[in-house]
Scaffold this motif. Structure first.
Motif, PDB file in Angstrom:
ATOM      1  N   TYR A  90       0.848  -1.189   0.000  1.00 63.74           N
ATOM      2  CA  TYR A  90       0.000   0.000   0.000  1.00 63.74           C
ATOM      3  C   TYR A  90       0.885   1.240   0.000  1.00 63.74           C
ATOM      4  N   TRP A  91       0.263   2.371  -0.295  1.00 67.15           N
ATOM      5  CA  TRP A  91       0.977   3.641  -0.418  1.00 67.15           C
ATOM      6  C   TRP A  91       0.819   4.438   0.868  1.00 67.15           C
ATOM      7  N   GLU A  92       1.929   4.910   1.417  1.00 66.50           N
ATOM      8  CA  GLU A  92       1.843   5.738   2.621  1.00 66.50           C
ATOM      9  C   GLU A  92       2.989   6.728   2.643  1.00 66.50           C
ATOM     10  N   ASN A  93       2.622   7.988   2.804  1.00 70.60           N
ATOM     11  CA  ASN A  93       3.614   9.067   2.935  1.00 70.60           C
ATOM     12  C   ASN A  93       4.681   9.020   1.846  1.00 70.60           C
ATOM     13  N   GLY A  94       4.219   8.901   0.615  1.00 65.55           N
ATOM     14  CA  GLY A  94       5.141   9.026  -0.515  1.00 65.55           C
ATOM     15  C   GLY A  94       5.918   7.786  -0.868  1.00 65.55           C
ATOM     16  N   LEU A 146      -3.617   5.888  -9.231  1.00 68.20           N
ATOM     17  CA  LEU A 146      -4.353   6.850  -8.401  1.00 68.20           C
ATOM     18  C   LEU A 146      -3.423   7.741  -7.587  1.00 68.20           C
ATOM     19  N   VAL A 147      -2.371   7.167  -7.005  1.00 62.68           N
ATOM     20  CA  VAL A 147      -1.482   8.015  -6.198  1.00 62.68           C
ATOM     21  C   VAL A 147      -0.661   8.955  -7.084  1.00 62.68           C
ATOM     22  N   LYS A 148      -0.514   8.567  -8.339  1.00 63.86           N
ATOM     23  CA  LYS A 148       0.176   9.449  -9.293  1.00 63.86           C
ATOM     24  C   LYS A 148      -0.760  10.586  -9.720  1.00 63.86           C
ATOM     25  N   ASN A 149      -2.019  10.263  -9.981  1.00 65.34           N
ATOM     26  CA  ASN A 149      -2.954  11.265 -10.496  1.00 65.34           C
ATOM     27  C   ASN A 149      -3.600  12.118  -9.410  1.00 65.34           C
ATOM     28  N   PHE A 150      -3.547  11.641  -8.162  1.00 62.82           N
ATOM     29  CA  PHE A 150      -4.080  12.429  -7.034  1.00 62.82           C
ATOM     30  C   PHE A 150      -2.987  12.576  -5.981  1.00 62.82           C
ATOM     31  N   ARG A 197      -2.336   8.199   1.959  1.00 62.32           N
ATOM     32  CA  ARG A 197      -2.340   6.747   2.109  1.00 62.32           C
ATOM     33  C   ARG A 197      -3.422   6.160   1.207  1.00 62.32           C
ATOM     34  N   ALA A 198      -3.047   5.133   0.440  1.00 60.60           N
ATOM     35  CA  ALA A 198      -4.026   4.471  -0.429  1.00 60.60           C
ATOM     36  C   ALA A 198      -3.887   2.973  -0.247  1.00 60.60           C
ATOM     37  N   ARG A 199      -5.007   2.335   0.056  1.00 63.08           N
ATOM     38  CA  ARG A 199      -4.991   0.891   0.311  1.00 63.08           C
ATOM     39  C   ARG A 199      -6.138   0.204  -0.433  1.00 63.08           C
TER      40      ARG A 199
END
Lengths: 397, 397
Positions: B195-199, B234-238, B243-245
């Motif tokens: 998952y994505w968290e803090n970059g 999504l984390v690239k476009n927003f 955090r994205a999970r």
């Protein structure tokens, strides 16, 4: 001067070759043959001393077998190949006039039956040709039947209740692996349960009947009633038996793995068309599972296999428990394979010895309990599978 | 007057063909092509009315694809074949100057990566050629990204926390089956979590993080953090996302089956030599498992997929939950396939409609959240996937 030909270079073949090589007084010349000659060569090299000759043979093909038997001229063929190959090897022995011994009954490829009828049908032809065939001379079938014959000869007037108990308390450290050919193992374990009672066979759902049993030096282990092939010949040869059952221990994880293997279709024995090739799922599964022959090194713990018997002696009720415990590590140190292969290969070796020394020799097709158990029992104690007996103990069954 | 070519005749292809056939105002001529033409013919026959033309094509082969595209001259190719085939189909679209749409990112055969890099690398070539490629236009990826874009456009100044939640509360009545291509399903589910968290990306063991989540009209279901491909775009476009999970529900039995499939080696994606043929275990497993396309008839219950979002609107903390529930039986009655295929096929149909009506048209390679979500959201409500939104509720995450 005797010559023996071993067919099959898996774990059991490895044990048989090792044991025979160490007994030059009985086995003068030894040939090890299998579909893959390199497997035979590797075993021969490990044993050393030029004790083992090797050859390639496809045991599905009678003419190939006949040619090899005629060129080597063995006194006996010890079949430790796949159960599918029993009949072709029996055909080749009949054609060449050579004695035959195996450790598991013939099984057709397309159905899991575990019946002796196909092999028993050879009796008259073997008898007429004056050749001996010894069926099911591993541990179970094999020693368990000899234990029963020994009990009948020395300790009972009538055997009434026979429970064969097979515990593997070893740990191979893998998430899942079978102890012998996975294809045969899974077929055997996932079939319906069956036992003999009051003159007929009673069928159960797979693993329907189970209970904890206590094994010597091991302790309590959940044990499951399954069908096992020696029951068929034992109830025929010991007609006083009122009930005969076979119990095997399984861990919960092992059963979970089996259940899933069935659910996902990988236990199927009918071919599936894949990329234009007919592939039998359970055969392919065998190719991806750990090779049972390679489990030995890290295998710890013991097997305990025996017979728990109730019956009558001198007009009195009697119980009797005879068993062997075999340590995986000890077996591995001696032969490079674990106890499940060891306990099958040593009896096959002794069986061949019985034939070559004239103690078990009769024209026809026989199960091991039809011969005198005493010389065999004596050899078990000398050849790495010592047995123990307990009289009038609680046999739990 | 528009022409569309669908490649792939599995469950999703079936839904896309049905939906497009029912919208003649948008899709004038429809061709359905796959490796096995008979599968296309069966779908076309069921739809009837001569709405669907069919063709045979091997989507691994660019020249075959180019020839078929040149002969039919579609305005857009809708790729619902295997993810392995995304690049060959993109190559063929580039060569023929035809728009492209798919529902799952390209995956190399020999490694499970779930990365967009291979497809994003086509951007400049598509841009220079003036062709539109729309990536990941199923439900997840697809609608989940459009939900996020819709939330960003209408309800948030900044999205901070995004949790995509995917619940299948359906019961197909089989001991084990996957809801879409088992090969892709098992690859996806057995990989490590991420998952994505803090970059940065945080990796977990497979199924290490899980908790019960409550799904509307369904109730509480254990939900597992897994990696899912839309997180990457999504984390690239927003970029405001902290955090994205992605969470997916699995039953205990399903996970047991997966664990065993891995333990026994049947999830392996490297080839095993068997009978002289290279066989990838997971591909063979697919051949023996139930066909996901045939699960529909007895499939009961619902799916519930949505986005749970926390962020800032007008300087204040806000939570937002947008989701669709889809009933397996309702989906089956309409298209003959269950909800997992339905929820993928309907968005692909709407995506093609967006392109053909000029609402989503831009030279280059794009993820769905880069287009205006509003016209797509409107169509979801009309085409069988109505959505609901809840503001300022407890989103549990």
């Amino acid at each position: 001067m005797s010559k023996v030909m071993i067919i099959g270079a898996g774990g059991v073949g490895t044990v048989v070759a090792h044991k025979m090589a160490s007994m030059p007084e009985v086995f003068t010349e030894i040939m090890l043959a299998s579909r893959t000659k390199s497997k035979c060569d590797a075993i021969a090299q490990k044993i050393g001393g030029n004790r083992i000759q090797t050859a390639q043979v496809d045991a599905d093909k009678v003419p190939e077998l006949v040619e090899l038997i005629n060129s080597f001229k063995p006194d006996i063929v010890v079949n430790v190949a796949l159960p599918y190959q029993d009949l072709t090897i029996m055909d080749a022995c009949l054609e060449t006039g050579v004695a035959y011994l195996d450790t598991a009954n013939y099984e057709p490829k397309d159905e899991a039956k575990f019946e002796y009828k196909w092999q028993w049908a050879y009796h008259d032809r073997y008898k007429d040709a004056g050749i001996t065939a010894i069926l099911g001379c591993g541990f179970d079938p094999g020693v368990t039947s000899i234990f029963t014959a020994y009990a009948a000869k020395h300790h009972f007037d009538e055997i009434h209740y026979l429970d064969i108990v097979d515990c593997n308390a070893g740990d191979h450290g893998k998430p899942f692996a079978t102890n012998f050919n996975p294809e045969i193992n899974i077929r055997e374990v996932t079939q319906k349960g069956k036992y003999w009672e009051n003159g007929q066979w009673v069928t159960t759902e797979p693993h329907e009947i189970h209970k904890p049993l206590t094994y010597p030096e091991i302790g309590s282990r959940e044990s499951y009633l399954i069908y096992h092939e020696e029951l068929e010949s034992l109830v025929k040869n010991f007609p006083t038996i009122k009930r005969a059952r076979f119990w095997m221990t399984f861990g919960e994880e092992y059963l979970t793995h089996l259940r899933v293997i069935q659910n996902i279709g990988m236990a199927r024995i009918d071919p599936v068309k894949f990329k234009g090739v007919d592939i039998v799922p359970i055969e392919f599964l065998k190719a991806v599972l750990p090779n049972p022959g390679e489990l030995g090194e890290n295998y710890k713990g013991k097997t305990s296999i025996g017979c728990r018997i109730r019956g009558i002696k001198d007009g009195k009720e009697k119980t009797y428990y005879i068993y062997n415990n075999c340590d995986h590590q000890v077996a591995y140190k001696e032969t490079g394979t674990q106890a499940v292969s060891y306990t099958t290969g040593v009896p096959a070796t002794i069986g061949a010895m019985m034939y070559l020394t004239g103690k078990w020799k009769a024209p026809g097709v026989f199960n091991v309990e039809e011969f005198d158990p005493d010389p065999f029992m004596e050899e078990l104690n000398k050849r790495g599978l010592p047995w123990n007996e307990l009289h009038d103990v609680d046999i739990e069954l």
